[in-house]
Design a protein around this motif. Sequence first.
Motif, PDB file in Angstrom:
ATOM      1  N   GLY A  77       0.805  -1.221   0.000  1.00  0.00           N
ATOM      2  CA  GLY A  77       0.000   0.000   0.000  1.00  0.00           C
ATOM      3  C   GLY A  77       0.835   1.267   0.000  1.00  0.00           C
ATOM      4  O   GLY A  77       0.319   2.344   0.297  1.00  0.00           O
ATOM      5  N   GLU A  78       2.104   1.179  -0.348  1.00  0.00           N
ATOM      6  CA  GLU A  78       2.984   2.340  -0.394  1.00  0.00           C
ATOM      7  C   GLU A  78       3.016   2.890  -1.827  1.00  0.00           C
ATOM      8  O   GLU A  78       4.017   2.806  -2.539  1.00  0.00           O
ATOM      9  CB  GLU A  78       4.385   1.956   0.081  1.00  0.00           C
ATOM     10  CG  GLU A  78       4.413   1.529   1.528  1.00  0.00           C
ATOM     11  CD  GLU A  78       5.806   1.164   2.011  1.00  0.00           C
ATOM     12  OE1 GLU A  78       6.791   1.482   1.319  1.00  0.00           O
ATOM     13  OE2 GLU A  78       5.894   0.564   3.079  1.00  0.00           O
ATOM     14  N   TYR A  79       1.905   3.471  -2.236  1.00  0.00           N
ATOM     15  CA  TYR A  79       1.710   3.881  -3.623  1.00  0.00           C
ATOM     16  C   TYR A  79       2.673   4.986  -4.045  1.00  0.00           C
ATOM     17  O   TYR A  79       3.215   4.949  -5.149  1.00  0.00           O
ATOM     18  CB  TYR A  79       0.259   4.303  -3.859  1.00  0.00           C
ATOM     19  CG  TYR A  79      -0.687   3.167  -3.598  1.00  0.00           C
ATOM     20  CD1 TYR A  79      -0.870   2.172  -4.539  1.00  0.00           C
ATOM     21  CD2 TYR A  79      -1.356   3.064  -2.392  1.00  0.00           C
ATOM     22  CE1 TYR A  79      -1.705   1.103  -4.305  1.00  0.00           C
ATOM     23  CE2 TYR A  79      -2.198   1.994  -2.141  1.00  0.00           C
ATOM     24  CZ  TYR A  79      -2.375   1.021  -3.092  1.00  0.00           C
ATOM     25  OH  TYR A  79      -3.191  -0.036  -2.856  1.00  0.00           O
ATOM     26  N   TYR A  80       2.870   5.970  -3.195  1.00  0.00           N
ATOM     27  CA  TYR A  80       3.755   7.067  -3.564  1.00  0.00           C
ATOM     28  C   TYR A  80       5.182   6.556  -3.756  1.00  0.00           C
ATOM     29  O   TYR A  80       5.853   6.911  -4.723  1.00  0.00           O
ATOM     30  CB  TYR A  80       3.721   8.181  -2.508  1.00  0.00           C
ATOM     31  CG  TYR A  80       4.491   9.395  -2.948  1.00  0.00           C
ATOM     32  CD1 TYR A  80       3.935  10.308  -3.828  1.00  0.00           C
ATOM     33  CD2 TYR A  80       5.787   9.621  -2.500  1.00  0.00           C
ATOM     34  CE1 TYR A  80       4.642  11.423  -4.256  1.00  0.00           C
ATOM     35  CE2 TYR A  80       6.506  10.726  -2.925  1.00  0.00           C
ATOM     36  CZ  TYR A  80       5.927  11.626  -3.795  1.00  0.00           C
ATOM     37  OH  TYR A  80       6.634  12.721  -4.238  1.00  0.00           O
ATOM     38  N   LYS A  81       5.629   5.712  -2.867  1.00  0.00           N
ATOM     39  CA  LYS A  81       6.956   5.117  -2.979  1.00  0.00           C
ATOM     40  C   LYS A  81       7.057   4.270  -4.253  1.00  0.00           C
ATOM     41  O   LYS A  81       8.080   4.276  -4.938  1.00  0.00           O
ATOM     42  CB  LYS A  81       7.232   4.267  -1.743  1.00  0.00           C
ATOM     43  CG  LYS A  81       8.652   3.888  -1.542  1.00  0.00           C
ATOM     44  CD  LYS A  81       8.806   3.200  -0.177  1.00  0.00           C
ATOM     45  CE  LYS A  81      10.237   2.896   0.118  1.00  0.00           C
ATOM     46  NZ  LYS A  81      10.382   2.230   1.426  1.00  0.00           N
ATOM     47  N   ALA A  82       6.000   3.560  -4.582  1.00  0.00           N
ATOM     48  CA  ALA A  82       5.972   2.724  -5.783  1.00  0.00           C
ATOM     49  C   ALA A  82       6.116   3.562  -7.050  1.00  0.00           C
ATOM     50  O   ALA A  82       6.695   3.099  -8.034  1.00  0.00           O
ATOM     51  CB  ALA A  82       4.675   1.911  -5.836  1.00  0.00           C
ATOM     52  N   LEU A  83       5.634   4.793  -7.029  1.00  0.00           N
ATOM     53  CA  LEU A  83       5.785   5.653  -8.204  1.00  0.00           C
ATOM     54  C   LEU A  83       7.257   5.933  -8.490  1.00  0.00           C
ATOM     55  O   LEU A  83       7.669   5.999  -9.640  1.00  0.00           O
ATOM     56  CB  LEU A  83       5.011   6.957  -8.020  1.00  0.00           C
ATOM     57  CG  LEU A  83       3.491   6.820  -7.989  1.00  0.00           C
ATOM     58  CD1 LEU A  83       2.841   8.166  -7.696  1.00  0.00           C
ATOM     59  CD2 LEU A  83       2.968   6.228  -9.276  1.00  0.00           C
ATOM     60  N   GLY A  84       8.064   6.067  -7.445  1.00  0.00           N
ATOM     61  CA  GLY A  84       9.506   6.236  -7.625  1.00  0.00           C
ATOM     62  C   GLY A  84      10.123   5.012  -8.276  1.00  0.00           C
ATOM     63  O   GLY A  84      10.952   5.123  -9.190  1.00  0.00           O
ATOM     64  N   SER A  85       9.727   3.841  -7.833  1.00  0.00           N
ATOM     65  CA  SER A  85      10.226   2.602  -8.442  1.00  0.00           C
ATOM     66  C   SER A  85       9.744   2.476  -9.881  1.00  0.00           C
ATOM     67  O   SER A  85      10.485   1.998 -10.748  1.00  0.00           O
ATOM     68  CB  SER A  85       9.781   1.388  -7.624  1.00  0.00           C
ATOM     69  OG  SER A  85      10.378   1.427  -6.341  1.00  0.00           O
ATOM     70  N   ALA A  86       8.525   2.911 -10.149  1.00  0.00           N
ATOM     71  CA  ALA A  86       8.003   2.864 -11.527  1.00  0.00           C
ATOM     72  C   ALA A  86       8.817   3.783 -12.435  1.00  0.00           C
ATOM     73  O   ALA A  86       9.053   3.454 -13.605  1.00  0.00           O
ATOM     74  CB  ALA A  86       6.526   3.245 -11.551  1.00  0.00           C
ATOM     75  N   ARG A  87       9.278   4.925 -11.905  1.00  0.00           N
ATOM     76  CA  ARG A  87      10.133   5.804 -12.711  1.00  0.00           C
ATOM     77  C   ARG A  87      11.451   5.113 -13.054  1.00  0.00           C
ATOM     78  O   ARG A  87      11.984   5.277 -14.155  1.00  0.00           O
ATOM     79  CB  ARG A  87      10.374   7.136 -11.993  1.00  0.00           C
ATOM     80  CG  ARG A  87       9.169   8.076 -12.077  1.00  0.00           C
ATOM     81  CD  ARG A  87       9.466   9.476 -11.579  1.00  0.00           C
ATOM     82  NE  ARG A  87       9.668   9.559 -10.141  1.00  0.00           N
ATOM     83  CZ  ARG A  87       8.690   9.644  -9.245  1.00  0.00           C
ATOM     84  NH1 ARG A  87       7.431   9.666  -9.635  1.00  0.00           N
ATOM     85  NH2 ARG A  87       8.963   9.721  -7.965  1.00  0.00           N
ATOM     86  N   GLU A  88      11.971   4.307 -12.138  1.00  0.00           N
ATOM     87  CA  GLU A  88      13.174   3.516 -12.432  1.00  0.00           C
ATOM     88  C   GLU A  88      12.900   2.519 -13.554  1.00  0.00           C
ATOM     89  O   GLU A  88      13.737   2.337 -14.447  1.00  0.00           O
ATOM     90  CB  GLU A  88      13.626   2.744 -11.190  1.00  0.00           C
ATOM     91  CG  GLU A  88      14.281   3.567 -10.117  1.00  0.00           C
ATOM     92  CD  GLU A  88      14.717   2.677  -8.957  1.00  0.00           C
ATOM     93  OE1 GLU A  88      15.485   1.715  -9.187  1.00  0.00           O
ATOM     94  OE2 GLU A  88      14.283   2.947  -7.830  1.00  0.00           O
TER      95      GLU A  88
END
Length: 130
Positions: A105-116
Amino acid sequence: MLRITLRDGEKAIVNGAVIRAVGRTQIAIENKVSILRGSEIMRPEEATTPARQLYFAAMLAYIDPASRDSHHEAVVGLVGALIAALGTAEAKAACIRFAGEIAQGEYYKALGSAREVIAFEDAVVAQQAA
């Protein structure tokens, strides 16, 4: 408390509402909210590759909790395809890290990983074009 500064005309999404700064604006957030600043917001027409579609689906899951289940379905399908398509161990690790953050449920953090993941995908496309 979270303080953000928006430049004149810059947009942000706060709990699903799009806001636009008129003049340089400072906002103090005093409770827990889902917030994205202008550069973090992806428009639907920008989701042109599987990694960008992954980012877009995760972004929607973050800002649209009422429809989160349908966004999760899109995320699961895309992350599986990207793990298979991106050849390097680093790219696969970024996909797995993204999936773990979504699952927690850490959606904001996941967006950083998605940018990677987008960066890895861009590198593969550039390599294939060369």
